[in-house]
Motif scaffolding. Structure first.
Motif, PDB file in Angstrom:
ATOM      1  N   HIS A 371     121.153  33.154   0.669  1.00 14.26           N
ATOM      2  CA  HIS A 371     122.055  32.412  -0.208  1.00 14.26           C
ATOM      3  C   HIS A 371     122.576  31.151   0.486  1.00 14.26           C
ATOM      4  N   ASN A 374     120.154  28.404   0.396  1.00 13.89           N
ATOM      5  CA  ASN A 374     119.681  28.060  -0.948  1.00 13.89           C
ATOM      6  C   ASN A 374     118.274  28.562  -1.247  1.00 13.89           C
ATOM      7  N   ASN A 376     116.157  31.088  -3.299  1.00 18.52           N
ATOM      8  CA  ASN A 376     116.303  31.893  -4.503  1.00 18.52           C
ATOM      9  C   ASN A 376     115.527  33.202  -4.380  1.00 18.52           C
TER      10      ASN A 376
END
Length: 408
Positions: A371, A374, A376
């Motif tokens: 997270h 970034n 996913n």
């Protein structure tokens, strides 16, 4: 001349007749020319009765140090009776408890969940236990117990006696560890629930850990951490009175003990397929119809998840193209599914550890660094011993490195 570690559970020494049967099985093994180390649990229900007495007499006022000392009395009684019984059959034996100079299992001072110092323990085993074996003496060692550097008695927690057996086997380089218990071996299911249950001839350490984590009580995962892959091991029933009887062989582990967490990244690209339809969770047979179609074409599913209106599947990229085609036929030929989509290229990162079940927040620990960077997560699946993460292919290597750095 082989070295055999034989561990007898509480039920196996629950009566005088059973103790004698256990002792005879040890002597028979010895008379065949093998060296035998005996590990003994407290006589059946002794520990439970001690805990009950403590609760009734002082409740929470008992200290952990006091409780460890009280709990140790069952094993210290068992080794004395077992050693004396073996000697009554004409073979020299010596009981070894935590107050003995020859006591091998050295731990920290966490009295009820002690951590073993393997280096010091192995040195003690090779100094004292091996010497007894070379002298033709059968060491009878308390299971479940340890001793800290100040000489205090500690306990090894859940599965402690089995831990003792596998630990001693590993330290001395035993040829085999035999776990003698009240079952004939590992069964295909609980025979009290299904009378069609059958005994397994063999099972892997990894399978045993998963069984234990989901409720089977034959061996605790703590003990299997000390199973050396080069040492044979099996589970047998006390009722036969023979350490050579066939039970269930325990194979492995596939990875060395030091690899507490195994983290791997699949080298090949995957792709995601999603089939959608209305209220899929209440449509019996929908999942089997999908997997049967896939199986007919020998395609391997690497991951699958179900939701209220979709079923997501992961295949190798080339297989996904074929699966897209054959599952589209299922969509248009029936009325349970409405559409199918072929998604992006995917990377798969897998984590396996028997410690996950006892690690609160492990999913958060794994996903937080992704997270923060970034990355996913397309899909995540987990069991009590494994976590599988699916991410975009271009993020795969970075995700693998982040998870590895976080957990190792």
């Amino acid at each position: 001349m082989a070295i055999v570690v034989a561990k007898f559970g509480g039920t196996s020494v629950g009566t005088g007749e059973r103790i004698q049967k256990a002792a005879k099985s040890v002597v028979n093994e010895y008379m065949q020319g093998n060296k035998v180390i005996v590990v003994v649990s407290a006589i059946n229900k002794t520990t439970d009765e001690s805990i009950k007495l403590v609760q009734e007499s002082m409740g929470k006022l008992v200290t952990e140090k006091q409780l460890a000392g009280i709990l140790s009395m069952g094993e210290m009684q068992s080794v004395r009776i077992m050693a004396a019984t073996i000697e009554s059959l004409g073979v020299k034996a010596e009981y070894i408890d935590p107050f003995s100079e020859k006591w091998p299992v050295i731990t920290d001072s966490n009295y009820l969940e002690a951590k073993i110092d393997k280096v010091k323990t192995e040195k003690k085993v090779l100094t004292y236990i091996e010497k007894l074996l070379d002298q033709g003496i059968i060491p009878v060692v308390c299971g479940f117990l340890g001793r800290d550097l100040d000489g205090n008695v500690t306990t090894l927690g859940r599965g402690g006696s089995d831990v003792s057996a596998f630990l001693l086997g590993q330290c001395i380089g035993a040829d085999e560890v035999v776990i003698v218990t009240d079952v004939k071996g590992v069964m295909s299911t609980d025979p009290r629930k299904l009378n069609t249950a059958r005994k397994l001839d063999k099972i892997t350490v990894e399978e045993m850990i998963d069984l234990a984590n989901y409720g089977a009580q034959v061996l605790h995962p703590n003990a299997l951490r000390y199973k050396d892959p080069s040492i044979k091991a099996k589970i047998i029933s006390f009722e036969y009175g023979d350490l050579r009887v066939q039970g269930t062989d325990i194979i492995g582990p596939a990875y060395p003990e030091e690899d507490v967490i195994t983290i791997t990244k699949l080298d090949e690209q995957l792709a995601v397929l999603a089939v959608v339809g209305e209220d899929l969770m209440n449509k019996p047979g929908i999942l089997s119809s999908i997997t049967e179609r896939v199986n007919e074409h020998n395609l391997t599913i690497y991951g699958i998840s179900t939701g209220e209106s979709s079923i997501t599947l992961f295949f190798k990229y080339d297989d996904a193209l074929k699966a897209h085609e054959i599952l589209h036929e299922l969509v248009i030929d029936g009325d349970m599914l409405s559409s199918i989509s072929l998604g992006q290229k995917i990377a798969m990162v897998s984590l396996v550890s028997h410690e996950f079940i006892d690690t609160p927040g492990i999913i958060s620990n794994i996903t937080k660094p992704l997270h923060d960077e970034n990355i996913n997560i397309v899909e995540l699946s987990s069991s009590q011993t494994s976590v599988v993460i699916f991410v975009d292919w271009e993020d795969g290597e970075r995700a693998y490195n982040l998870v590895k750095e976080t957990l190792e």
